[in-house]
Structures are given as C-alpha cells and as structure tokens.
Scaffold this motif. Sequence first.
Motif, PDB file in Angstrom:
ATOM      1  N   ARG A  25      53.693  46.204  54.767  1.00 21.47           N
ATOM      2  CA  ARG A  25      54.310  47.325  54.062  1.00 21.47           C
ATOM      3  C   ARG A  25      53.895  47.298  52.596  1.00 21.47           C
ATOM      4  O   ARG A  25      54.707  47.344  51.692  1.00 21.47           O
ATOM      5  N   ALA A  29      53.945  53.971  52.656  1.00 21.28           N
ATOM      6  CA  ALA A  29      53.602  54.623  53.923  1.00 21.28           C
ATOM      7  C   ALA A  29      52.958  53.701  54.942  1.00 21.28           C
ATOM      8  O   ALA A  29      52.840  54.070  56.109  1.00 21.28           O
ATOM      9  N   ASP A  30      52.531  52.512  54.537  1.00 20.50           N
ATOM     10  CA  ASP A  30      51.710  51.671  55.415  1.00 20.50           C
ATOM     11  C   ASP A  30      52.336  51.460  56.787  1.00 20.50           C
ATOM     12  O   ASP A  30      51.697  51.674  57.811  1.00 20.50           O
ATOM     13  N   TRP A  32      54.680  53.023  58.320  1.00 20.24           N
ATOM     14  CA  TRP A  32      55.033  54.211  59.094  1.00 20.24           C
ATOM     15  C   TRP A  32      53.867  55.151  59.312  1.00 20.24           C
ATOM     16  O   TRP A  32      54.049  56.255  59.811  1.00 20.24           O
ATOM     17  N   ASN A  33      52.645  54.716  58.967  1.00 20.40           N
ATOM     18  CA  ASN A  33      51.470  55.478  59.381  1.00 20.40           C
ATOM     19  C   ASN A  33      51.254  55.355  60.882  1.00 20.40           C
ATOM     20  O   ASN A  33      50.666  56.244  61.506  1.00 20.40           O
ATOM     21  N   GLY A  94      54.554  58.872  55.556  1.00 22.95           N
ATOM     22  CA  GLY A  94      53.941  58.178  56.684  1.00 22.95           C
ATOM     23  C   GLY A  94      53.350  59.134  57.712  1.00 22.95           C
ATOM     24  O   GLY A  94      54.033  60.052  58.182  1.00 22.95           O
TER      25      GLY A  94
END
Length: 281
Positions: A25, A29-30, A32-33, A94
């Motif tokens: 994380r 956004a990492d 939840w991409n 995300g």
Amino acid sequence: MDCLDWNNIWREMILANQNTDHENRGNCADLWNSRENAERFWQRSQQNKERIENTINELPLHKDCKVLDIGAGPGSLALPLSEKADQVTAVEPGDGMLEILQENIEYYGIENIDTVKKCWEDVDVENDLNGHYDIVISSFSLGMPDIKDAIEKMQAASSKYVYIYWFAGETPWEAHSYKLWPMLYGEEYTPRPKCDVLYNVIYNMGIYPDMHVFSLDYQNTFSSIDEAFDFFRSRYTIDTKHQENLLRDYLKENLEKHDGQFVEHGHTTRVKIWWDKEVFL
C-alpha cells in the motif's frame, strides 16, 4: 498553547507505516487497483452491513442534499446515500474499486452518482467537484500524509457538515501484523496514527468537533485456508516458500473453524468526528 506539531506527527506515522517493502500500500491506490482485492472488500461490506446502516442513519440527510464521499471504494456508502440524497460525488483512486463501483451504479440503475478517479490529495475542489456539498464524509480513508491539508480541502468542499470516521484503538489487522511482521520480515510493525492525533490536528485548526466513540464486531468467512491465504497475502509481500508456510500456519492457528469454514472474528473501537462548518467560519 499546544507546541506539538500534530500534523507532522501524523505525517511521520503515516510515512513510517507506508514506507515499507513488505506491505502492498505504498500510495493511496496501490492495494485497491486490484479488482480481486476490491471484490473481497465489496463482499465483506455486504456481509457486515451494520456499520453502513448506522452511518447512513446518523447523517443529516434530506432529499435535496448533495454528498461528497471521499475514498468511496466500491460504493458501500455511495449506493445507499444515493437513495436519500439528490446528488452523490464519489472520489476513488483505485482502479479495481472504481470498476466495481461503476458496475454497481449500472447494475442498480443509479443516475445520481458521479465519480472522480483521484486521490483526495490530488483533487482540485474548484475544477474536479460539483460545487459545494451539504455533507462531506471520509469513512476510514485517511491515508494522506498531510492530514491538515486534507481537512482544509474538506472544509473548502463543504457548505455545512464534515464527517470523518477513523480508528480509536488497535484494529484486528494491526493485531495480525504485530505478530506476523517479526515472523515474516524480522522487523517490528508500525501502525497508522489514531484518532488522538487526528483530533489534535483538527483542534489546532480552530475547529472543536463533536466526537463519538463506538465499537464494531465483524467476521470474515473463508471456505478454505487457500481462500484465507489469498485474502491475507494481498496485504503483504510474500516472496519465499518459507514466508508462505509461516502465513498459512498462522491462519490455521488463529482462524476459527466452524461448519467446514474458517472464520476471522474482528473487534474494533472506532470514532466518528463531525462538525458544522458554519460554526467555525
């Protein structure tokens, strides 16, 4: 006078939590991409609806109001908000989260939700949003290092109320991480800042908000250890077979087996912080 720079304390704790090679994380956004991670989040939110229902019932909603949902995810709040408000703007960076949110909007035939694909730090209030909002809400989405700037932007977007939900005590995920971190990486785990730091930042901005502490119990149910492993590993970096075995053994020991399924029971102490912007103009 408080001489502590609470905003800097928040920043240092957030960066210490994020600046690790082991947790996926690095920015807002990492994690939840990934569509897979977003689907798990959506499914869990549907299994544990108590918080969502309580949040909606506590807001001063009316049929003509506009709501800004910061860190909207797959629409856990935005969808039910759209039933009670005239317009909802959902800010979500995300890719996976936004994809599911847009699918939900289409599936339910919702016409009063618009989306902004940005981190809150990157949002331009004047150009990216739809005017001012009666209610600005940030529900467990405070990953930004400069929390003072984030709150000032919430103030700028709101014409009336700001609602922030955050954590007051140790989360179940942190409890897992305190145990797993030394096993997996030989290091101590650094948690995110809690509501004490957040409150002091807001207080030093000349805002004296209402505050309500509440608890919430939830559970995650997995059909197999493999499914549980996939869920947990999405939040960690697992590079070796040894780390994989450590995580699997941990889950076997710490998840409750019930009717052929594996259950994680969670208990959190959380806080709602809110204020009427007009009082502090």
